[in-house]
Design a protein around this motif. Structure first.
Motif, PDB file in Angstrom:
ATOM      1  N   THR A  49      21.710  10.691  -9.971  1.00  0.00           N
ATOM      2  CA  THR A  49      21.997   9.627  -9.005  1.00  0.00           C
ATOM      3  C   THR A  49      20.766   9.477  -8.114  1.00  0.00           C
ATOM      4  N   GLY A  50      20.371   8.240  -7.875  1.00  0.00           N
ATOM      5  CA  GLY A  50      19.194   8.033  -7.042  1.00  0.00           C
ATOM      6  C   GLY A  50      19.011   6.587  -6.644  1.00  0.00           C
ATOM      7  N   ARG A  51      17.915   6.335  -5.944  1.00  0.00           N
ATOM      8  CA  ARG A  51      17.595   4.990  -5.465  1.00  0.00           C
ATOM      9  C   ARG A  51      16.662   4.308  -6.458  1.00  0.00           C
ATOM     10  N   LEU A  52      17.029   3.116  -6.876  1.00  0.00           N
ATOM     11  CA  LEU A  52      16.212   2.375  -7.835  1.00  0.00           C
ATOM     12  C   LEU A  52      15.004   1.770  -7.134  1.00  0.00           C
ATOM     13  N   ARG A  53      13.829   1.993  -7.713  1.00  0.00           N
ATOM     14  CA  ARG A  53      12.596   1.463  -7.142  1.00  0.00           C
ATOM     15  C   ARG A  53      11.852   0.660  -8.204  1.00  0.00           C
ATOM     16  N   PRO A  54      11.187  -0.435  -7.811  1.00  0.00           N
ATOM     17  CA  PRO A  54      10.319  -1.141  -8.758  1.00  0.00           C
ATOM     18  C   PRO A  54       9.090  -0.303  -9.079  1.00  0.00           C
ATOM     19  N   ALA A  55       8.460  -0.582 -10.196  1.00  0.00           N
ATOM     20  CA  ALA A  55       7.204   0.083 -10.538  1.00  0.00           C
ATOM     21  C   ALA A  55       6.189  -0.154  -9.427  1.00  0.00           C
ATOM     22  N   GLU A  56       5.415   0.878  -9.104  1.00  0.00           N
ATOM     23  CA  GLU A  56       4.417   0.749  -8.047  1.00  0.00           C
ATOM     24  C   GLU A  56       3.181   0.012  -8.552  1.00  0.00           C
ATOM     25  N   SER A  57       2.510  -0.664  -7.634  1.00  0.00           N
ATOM     26  CA  SER A  57       1.250  -1.348  -7.953  1.00  0.00           C
ATOM     27  C   SER A  57       0.288  -1.156  -6.792  1.00  0.00           C
ATOM     28  N   GLU A  58      -0.970  -1.491  -7.014  1.00  0.00           N
ATOM     29  CA  GLU A  58      -1.968  -1.396  -5.947  1.00  0.00           C
ATOM     30  C   GLU A  58      -1.611  -2.311  -4.781  1.00  0.00           C
ATOM     31  N   ASP A  59      -1.129  -3.511  -5.084  1.00  0.00           N
ATOM     32  CA  ASP A  59      -0.806  -4.475  -4.033  1.00  0.00           C
ATOM     33  C   ASP A  59       0.355  -3.989  -3.169  1.00  0.00           C
ATOM     34  N   ASP A  60       1.359  -3.383  -3.801  1.00  0.00           N
ATOM     35  CA  ASP A  60       2.544  -2.949  -3.053  1.00  0.00           C
ATOM     36  C   ASP A  60       2.276  -1.710  -2.208  1.00  0.00           C
ATOM     37  N   THR A  61       1.461  -0.807  -2.705  1.00  0.00           N
ATOM     38  CA  THR A  61       1.274   0.481  -2.043  1.00  0.00           C
ATOM     39  C   THR A  61      -0.005   0.570  -1.232  1.00  0.00           C
ATOM     40  N   GLY A  62      -0.995  -0.271  -1.549  1.00  0.00           N
ATOM     41  CA  GLY A  62      -2.296  -0.141  -0.915  1.00  0.00           C
ATOM     42  C   GLY A  62      -3.118   1.007  -1.475  1.00  0.00           C
ATOM     43  N   ILE A  63      -2.620   1.643  -2.536  1.00  0.00           N
ATOM     44  CA  ILE A  63      -3.328   2.753  -3.177  1.00  0.00           C
ATOM     45  C   ILE A  63      -4.183   2.200  -4.313  1.00  0.00           C
ATOM     46  N   ARG A  64      -5.449   2.520  -4.293  1.00  0.00           N
ATOM     47  CA  ARG A  64      -6.339   2.055  -5.348  1.00  0.00           C
ATOM     48  C   ARG A  64      -6.259   2.985  -6.550  1.00  0.00           C
ATOM     49  N   ASN A  65      -5.892   2.452  -7.689  1.00  0.00           N
ATOM     50  CA  ASN A  65      -5.777   3.256  -8.902  1.00  0.00           C
ATOM     51  C   ASN A  65      -7.164   3.496  -9.496  1.00  0.00           C
ATOM     52  N   ARG A  66      -7.322   4.612 -10.159  1.00  0.00           N
ATOM     53  CA  ARG A  66      -8.594   4.910 -10.813  1.00  0.00           C
ATOM     54  C   ARG A  66      -8.349   5.896 -11.950  1.00  0.00           C
ATOM     55  N   GLY A  67      -9.295   5.959 -12.837  1.00  0.00           N
ATOM     56  CA  GLY A  67      -9.214   6.899 -13.938  1.00  0.00           C
ATOM     57  C   GLY A  67      -9.930   8.189 -13.606  1.00  0.00           C
ATOM     58  N   GLY A  68     -10.127   9.018 -14.630  1.00  0.00           N
ATOM     59  CA  GLY A  68     -10.849  10.272 -14.448  1.00  0.00           C
ATOM     60  C   GLY A  68     -10.073  11.354 -13.744  1.00  0.00           C
TER      61      GLY A  68
ATOM     62  N   GLY B 235       4.644   0.695 -16.486  1.00  0.00           N
ATOM     63  CA  GLY B 235       3.933   0.095 -17.605  1.00  0.00           C
ATOM     64  C   GLY B 235       2.775   0.953 -18.062  1.00  0.00           C
ATOM     65  N   GLU B 236       2.003   1.477 -17.106  1.00  0.00           N
ATOM     66  CA  GLU B 236       0.834   2.288 -17.442  1.00  0.00           C
ATOM     67  C   GLU B 236       1.250   3.656 -17.974  1.00  0.00           C
ATOM     68  N   ILE B 237       2.218   4.298 -17.308  1.00  0.00           N
ATOM     69  CA  ILE B 237       2.664   5.619 -17.753  1.00  0.00           C
ATOM     70  C   ILE B 237       3.311   5.522 -19.130  1.00  0.00           C
ATOM     71  N   GLY B 238       4.037   4.417 -19.371  1.00  0.00           N
ATOM     72  CA  GLY B 238       4.735   4.251 -20.637  1.00  0.00           C
ATOM     73  C   GLY B 238       3.822   4.158 -21.841  1.00  0.00           C
ATOM     74  N   LYS B 239       2.532   3.848 -21.634  1.00  0.00           N
ATOM     75  CA  LYS B 239       1.610   3.724 -22.762  1.00  0.00           C
ATOM     76  C   LYS B 239       1.426   5.043 -23.512  1.00  0.00           C
ATOM     77  N   SER B 240       1.625   6.155 -22.815  1.00  0.00           N
ATOM     78  CA  SER B 240       1.414   7.462 -23.441  1.00  0.00           C
ATOM     79  C   SER B 240       2.712   8.135 -23.865  1.00  0.00           C
ATOM     80  N   LEU B 241       3.821   7.414 -23.802  1.00  0.00           N
ATOM     81  CA  LEU B 241       5.120   8.007 -24.118  1.00  0.00           C
ATOM     82  C   LEU B 241       5.622   7.547 -25.481  1.00  0.00           C
ATOM     83  N   PRO B 242       6.405   8.385 -26.154  1.00  0.00           N
ATOM     84  CA  PRO B 242       6.902   8.028 -27.486  1.00  0.00           C
ATOM     85  C   PRO B 242       8.179   7.196 -27.467  1.00  0.00           C
TER      86      PRO B 242
END
Length: 259
Positions: free
Chosen positions: A143-162, A174-181
């Motif tokens: 049981t929990g609170r439903l949240r939309p997927a996070e984005s840079e615009d919504d959070t102000g957090i800049r995503n990066r690789g490495g 969407g991004e995390i799901g790319k590596s899931l089966p």
């Protein structure tokens, strides 16, 4: 007496006043719009938090998106945790400490949903993987609170690789799901309860602070509109003072001439 109003200096001043009136008006209108939007969001989230939990499938779909009207809606979902594909989310602060959110896929008969199981403190270094309590095995009802997927615009957090393996900056389904089966539901669930209970577990994510519903934006809007009155009042005051000084100078000139 008022011919000074058409001198270059005063014409420039008139233009400045005429420019700031619409500028301040629209700045106030912009802040008022933010007040209305934040108040509506605050009201919607507050109402959603009070609603009884519904099944995840009734408000979200695999590969879909969570409507804004459903943010923080309590949901339930049953499945099995997949700790092999668990990730931790960097730079998340709780109780004035920087740490990680622990996000574990919960595999259901229709797909999988990311579950934010809670917060853990950072490790010895910024890149070290934190110590994460294992999720319960077997079938679990979350049981929990439903949240939309996070984005840079919504959070102000800049995503990066490495980043180190198993670490991310955003809960971007969407991004995390790319590596899931398997396919993911569009949003993620912020855990508030589960059956059966786990032993040691991450610290629960607190309820959202809906704030004052944009009250600060309303204050800013009123402030900008007050500035219009201050500007116009100051303009009129300066005109009266200039006219008074010229009148006084004109009255003194004949007296000096007669002497």
């Amino acid at each position: 007496m008022y011919r000074f109003l058409v001198t270059p200096r005063w014409l420039g001043f008139h233009l400045l006043v005429l420019a700031i009136i619409p500028a301040f008006f629209f700045l106030g209108k912009w802040q008022y719009g933010r007040f209305e939007a934040r108040s509506a969001a605050s009201t919607q989230i507050t109402a959603n938090l009070k609603e009884p939990a519904v099944s995840l499938e009734s408000v979200d779909t695999v590969g879909g998106t969570v409507p804004k009207a459903m943010r923080y809606r309590p949901v339930t979902v049953t499945g099995r945790y997949d700790p092999a594909h668990e990730v931790v989310v960097r730079r998340r602060t709780q109780n004035s400490r920087v740490g990680f959110y622990v996000v574990t896929p919960l595999v259901t008969s229709q797909g999988a949903v990311l579950v934010n199981r809670g917060w853990v403190p950072a490790g010895a270094t910024a890149d070290a993987h934190p110590r994460v309590p294992a999720p319960p095995g077997g079938e679990v009802t979350v049981t929990g609170r439903l949240r939309p997927a996070e984005s840079e615009d919504d959070t102000g957090i800049r995503n990066r690789g490495g980043l180190p393996p198993g670490q991310v900056l955003l809960i971007d389904t969407g991004e995390i799901g790319k590596s899931l089966p398997y396919q993911l539901f569009g949003g993620f669930v912020e855990l508030t309860d589960q059956e059966p209970q786990a032993g040691p577990a991450p610290d629960p994510v607190p309820r959202p602070d809906v704030g004052g519903g944009g009250g600060l934006n309303l204050a800013y809007a009123v402030q900008w509109w007050i500035f219009i009155g201050v500007g116009v009042g100051g303009w009129a005051m300066l005109i009266r003072r200039e006219a008074r000084d010229l009148r006084k100078a004109g009255q003194e000139s004949p007296a000096k001439a007669s002497v």
